[in-house]
Enzyme design. Sequence first.
Site, PDB file in Angstrom:
ATOM      1  N   ASP A  49      10.800  -9.421   9.412  1.00 31.95           N
ATOM      2  CA  ASP A  49      10.919  -8.131   9.696  1.00 31.95           C
ATOM      3  C   ASP A  49      12.171  -7.467   9.239  1.00 31.95           C
ATOM      4  O   ASP A  49      12.371  -6.147   8.824  1.00 31.95           O
ATOM      5  CB  ASP A  49      11.153  -7.990  11.221  1.00 31.95           C
ATOM      6  CG  ASP A  49       9.851  -8.102  12.167  1.00 31.95           C
ATOM      7  OD1 ASP A  49       8.935  -7.661  11.509  1.00 31.95           O
ATOM      8  OD2 ASP A  49       9.813  -8.502  13.390  1.00 31.95           O
ATOM      9  N   ASN A  94      15.001   0.449  13.527  1.00 31.91           N
ATOM     10  CA  ASN A  94      15.038  -0.105  14.563  1.00 31.91           C
ATOM     11  C   ASN A  94      16.125  -0.024  15.661  1.00 31.91           C
ATOM     12  O   ASN A  94      15.877   0.403  16.926  1.00 31.91           O
ATOM     13  CB  ASN A  94      15.373  -1.833  14.185  1.00 31.91           C
ATOM     14  CG  ASN A  94      14.106  -2.823  14.412  1.00 31.91           C
ATOM     15  OD1 ASN A  94      13.004  -2.062  14.395  1.00 31.91           O
ATOM     16  ND2 ASN A  94      14.244  -3.977  14.183  1.00 31.91           N
ATOM     17  N   THR A 126      11.226  -4.442  20.407  1.00 34.04           N
ATOM     18  CA  THR A 126      10.701  -5.849  20.356  1.00 34.04           C
ATOM     19  C   THR A 126      11.742  -6.683  19.895  1.00 34.04           C
ATOM     20  O   THR A 126      11.468  -7.862  19.558  1.00 34.04           O
ATOM     21  CB  THR A 126       9.486  -6.129  19.767  1.00 34.04           C
ATOM     22  OG1 THR A 126       9.288  -5.416  18.537  1.00 34.04           O
ATOM     23  CG2 THR A 126       8.318  -5.178  20.714  1.00 34.04           C
ATOM     24  N   TYR A 143      16.297  -6.889  18.840  1.00 33.38           N
ATOM     25  CA  TYR A 143      17.505  -7.358  19.428  1.00 33.38           C
ATOM     26  C   TYR A 143      17.633  -6.494  20.556  1.00 33.38           C
ATOM     27  O   TYR A 143      18.273  -7.229  21.723  1.00 33.38           O
ATOM     28  CB  TYR A 143      18.567  -6.664  18.505  1.00 33.38           C
ATOM     29  CG  TYR A 143      20.262  -7.262  18.752  1.00 33.38           C
ATOM     30  CD1 TYR A 143      20.168  -7.927  20.007  1.00 33.38           C
ATOM     31  CD2 TYR A 143      21.241  -6.755  18.364  1.00 33.38           C
ATOM     32  CE1 TYR A 143      21.589  -8.552  20.322  1.00 33.38           C
ATOM     33  CE2 TYR A 143      22.630  -6.942  18.419  1.00 33.38           C
ATOM     34  CZ  TYR A 143      22.759  -8.299  19.606  1.00 33.38           C
ATOM     35  OH  TYR A 143      23.824  -8.303  19.782  1.00 33.38           O
ATOM     36  N   SER A 144      17.163  -5.540  21.008  1.00 37.68           N
ATOM     37  CA  SER A 144      17.082  -4.745  22.202  1.00 37.68           C
ATOM     38  C   SER A 144      16.518  -5.356  23.292  1.00 37.68           C
ATOM     39  O   SER A 144      16.758  -5.632  24.337  1.00 37.68           O
ATOM     40  CB  SER A 144      16.289  -3.370  22.164  1.00 37.68           C
ATOM     41  OG  SER A 144      16.170  -2.587  23.230  1.00 37.68           O
ATOM     42  N   LEU A 145      15.442  -6.300  22.708  1.00 36.15           N
ATOM     43  CA  LEU A 145      14.578  -6.886  24.040  1.00 36.15           C
ATOM     44  C   LEU A 145      15.557  -8.286  24.261  1.00 36.15           C
ATOM     45  O   LEU A 145      15.554  -8.711  25.561  1.00 36.15           O
ATOM     46  CB  LEU A 145      13.178  -7.596  23.189  1.00 36.15           C
ATOM     47  CG  LEU A 145      12.293  -8.251  24.030  1.00 36.15           C
ATOM     48  CD1 LEU A 145      11.782  -7.450  25.411  1.00 36.15           C
ATOM     49  CD2 LEU A 145      10.949  -8.814  23.496  1.00 36.15           C
ATOM     50  N   ALA A 168      26.536  -7.029  26.911  1.00 32.93           N
ATOM     51  CA  ALA A 168      27.354  -7.746  27.870  1.00 32.93           C
ATOM     52  C   ALA A 168      28.145  -7.055  28.624  1.00 32.93           C
ATOM     53  O   ALA A 168      29.508  -6.884  28.494  1.00 32.93           O
ATOM     54  CB  ALA A 168      28.176  -8.635  26.702  1.00 32.93           C
TER      55      ALA A 168
END
Length: 255
Positions: free
Chosen positions: A53, A117, A157, A159-161, A181
Amino acid sequence: MKHLGIFYKPELFGKAESLKELLLNEGYIVDYCESSERIKNNKVDLTIVLGGDGTFLKASHLVNNPLVGFKGGRLGFLSSYTVEEFDKFLKDLKNNNFVSDERTFLKVSDLNTFCLNEVLLVKDPDQKMVDIKISFQDGELFFHADGIMLSTPTGSTGYSLSLGGPILLPNTKAFVITPVAPQFLASRSIVIPDNEKVNIEVDKRVNLIIDGVNFGKFSKITVMKSKKKISILRPVDYDFTKSIKEKLGYGKKIL
């Protein structure tokens, strides 16, 4: 589609050369077979991407023509084939056996830079947590966290996930805001309409990372939906839900 280009991850040079030979033998014109940014603004009918990706994201920033991906990395959500499916791809190419999976970009107006993304504002490891203010038409949100991420449906789908964000179907007209975090457990992702203009202010200068590329330190940015779009070619039998079941195990039938 007669004029084709190949953009590949350096480790897949051999696969790229094999595909190039197959295409030439079938009468197609391969205008380039590159692993560098020299493909930028080259005009072809289709760019074939070999890699993960990350390679696909890089290609999406370099060209404006349709893309088709071959998985050569781990997950390959943006890929339509594996690097073992050249014959299947050639058959689909001959018969134009594709559907267009259109994806939208975000625009970071401060840089006139686009994002397929995610846009991430995040502190350095040695910095203290930062205070973040997000404002848009429907109000304001405040977070005390390591950073903040805005994700497109395409990025949902990625880093957000990993940050606990939801999966959005590719055609969802929305994007996701997720704190990185956060101090408070109640701080969770929020999904907002993609016609919102989002202003983000941080009380300290932090890293601005767009699709994995660090653009330096910022304390204030504005993000909105861009008019820029890209078309990903998929086989007609492509099924997004099948993809997330296979790659993530999400929604998979157990019994």
